[in-house]
Design an enzyme around this catalytic site. Structure first.
Site, PDB file in Angstrom:
ATOM      1  N   ASN A  62       0.835  -1.205   0.000  1.00 33.94           N
ATOM      2  CA  ASN A  62       0.000   0.000   0.000  1.00 33.94           C
ATOM      3  C   ASN A  62       0.869   1.254   0.000  1.00 33.94           C
ATOM      4  OD1 ASN A  62       0.537  -0.968   2.677  1.00 33.94           O
ATOM      5  ND2 ASN A  62      -1.036   0.347   3.537  1.00 33.94           N
ATOM      6  N   GLU A  64       0.473   5.256   0.595  1.00 32.97           N
ATOM      7  CA  GLU A  64      -0.439   6.289   1.098  1.00 32.97           C
ATOM      8  C   GLU A  64      -0.025   7.677   0.606  1.00 32.97           C
ATOM      9  OE1 GLU A  64      -0.918   5.634   5.327  1.00 32.97           O
ATOM     10  OE2 GLU A  64      -2.045   3.780   4.927  1.00 32.97           O
ATOM     11  N   CYS A  73      -4.236   0.741  -2.315  1.00 34.34           N
ATOM     12  CA  CYS A  73      -4.048  -0.515  -1.578  1.00 34.34           C
ATOM     13  C   CYS A  73      -2.971  -1.374  -2.243  1.00 34.34           C
ATOM     14  CB  CYS A  73      -5.339  -1.309  -1.567  1.00 34.34           C
ATOM     15  SG  CYS A  73      -6.654  -0.616  -0.559  1.00 34.34           S
ATOM     16  N   GLU A  75      -3.090  -4.604  -2.937  1.00 33.19           N
ATOM     17  CA  GLU A  75      -3.623  -5.540  -3.934  1.00 33.19           C
ATOM     18  C   GLU A  75      -3.770  -4.859  -5.293  1.00 33.19           C
ATOM     19  OE1 GLU A  75      -4.719  -4.858  -0.915  1.00 33.19           O
ATOM     20  OE2 GLU A  75      -5.748  -6.555   0.020  1.00 33.19           O
TER      21      GLU A  75
HETATM   22  N1  THU Z   1      -5.255  -1.388   2.567  1.00 35.60           N
HETATM   23  C1  THU Z   1      -4.740  -2.236   1.632  1.00 35.60           C
HETATM   24  O1  THU Z   1      -3.604  -2.074   1.186  1.00 35.60           O
HETATM   25  N2  THU Z   1      -5.519  -3.254   1.206  1.00 35.60           N
HETATM   26  C2  THU Z   1      -6.790  -3.498   1.627  1.00 35.60           C
HETATM   27  O2  THU Z   1      -7.445  -4.385   1.101  1.00 35.60           O
HETATM   28  C3  THU Z   1      -7.345  -2.719   2.724  1.00 35.60           C
HETATM   29  C4  THU Z   1      -6.573  -1.533   3.142  1.00 35.60           C
HETATM   30  C5  THU Z   1      -4.451  -0.255   3.012  1.00 35.60           C
HETATM   31  C6  THU Z   1      -4.976   1.073   2.554  1.00 35.60           C
HETATM   32  C7  THU Z   1      -4.396   2.005   3.599  1.00 35.60           C
HETATM   33  O3  THU Z   1      -3.086   2.367   3.201  1.00 35.60           O
HETATM   34  C8  THU Z   1      -4.303   1.131   4.851  1.00 35.60           C
HETATM   35  O4  THU Z   1      -4.392  -0.215   4.408  1.00 35.60           O
HETATM   36  C9  THU Z   1      -5.396   1.401   5.879  1.00 35.60           C
HETATM   37  O5  THU Z   1      -6.646   1.319   5.304  1.00 35.60           O
END
Ligand code: THU
Length: 160
Positions: A62, A64, A73, A75
């Site tokens: 992920n 941000e 995210c 995935e």
């Molecule tokens: N996140 C993911 O990378 N994958 C998911 O399926 C759920 C959430 C990340 C997004 C964000 O950077 C952090 O987790 C908190 O939501």
């Protein structure tokens, strides 16, 4: 009128050690990817690893952003890179691991709705199931034999 029941079957491995060898090594790649996550705001690190039918493994974490919705995210980072770099390969499996930097994450963390929708697009495109394995940083690992199994009543190109 009638009531309709929708069922999803999942397989639960009691621990990482129960995974078949090839999936354990895919999950190891996801763990390495998780450690490369850029998550200064949520402090929640996610790693994903994708196995293709040509043997390639693609990973993502992920990413941000100070403008929160601009982040992505793990995935989707991994699957869009896969789509961009290997448009003709089939995706066999995806392994996902997630954990907080502030507390223990031993429950399996499933992909969010937006990621399920994104993965579903590729499953539909390739006309074969994508296995999904997900875990926290430790503990049980959950397997779904396909993405569709995680997204009942999904929206796909057949409706367009
Ligand atoms: N996140 C993911 O990378 N994958 C998911 O399926 C759920 C959430 C990340 C997004 C964000 O950077 C952090 O987790 C908190 O939501």
């Amino acid at each position: 009128m009638k009531e309709v029941n929708i069922e999803s079957k999942l397989i639960v491995f009691d621990s990482f050690d129960e995974l078949p060898k090839s999936i354990a090594s895919l999950m190891e790649k996801a763990k390495e990817a998780r450690l490369k996550a850029y998550a200064p705001y949520s402090k929640f690190l996610v790693g994903a690893a994708i196995l293709l039918d040509n043997g390639e493994i693609i990973t993502g974490s992920n990413q941000e952003n100070a403008s929160y919705p601009s982040g992505l995210c793990a995935e989707r980072t991994a699957i869009y890179y896969t789509g961009a770099q290997f448009p003709n390969a089939k995706i066999v499996s995806m392994a996902i691991t997630a954990g907080s930097q502030t507390h223990e994450t031993s429950t399996p963390i499933p992909p969010c709705g937006a990621c399920r929708q994104s993965i579903a697009e590729y499953e539909f495109k390739q006309e074969s199931p994508i296995e999904i394995y997900f875990m926290g940083t430790s503990g049980k690992v959950v397997k779904s034999h396909s993405l569709a199994n995680l997204l009942p009543l999904g929206f796909d190109r057949s409706f367009l």
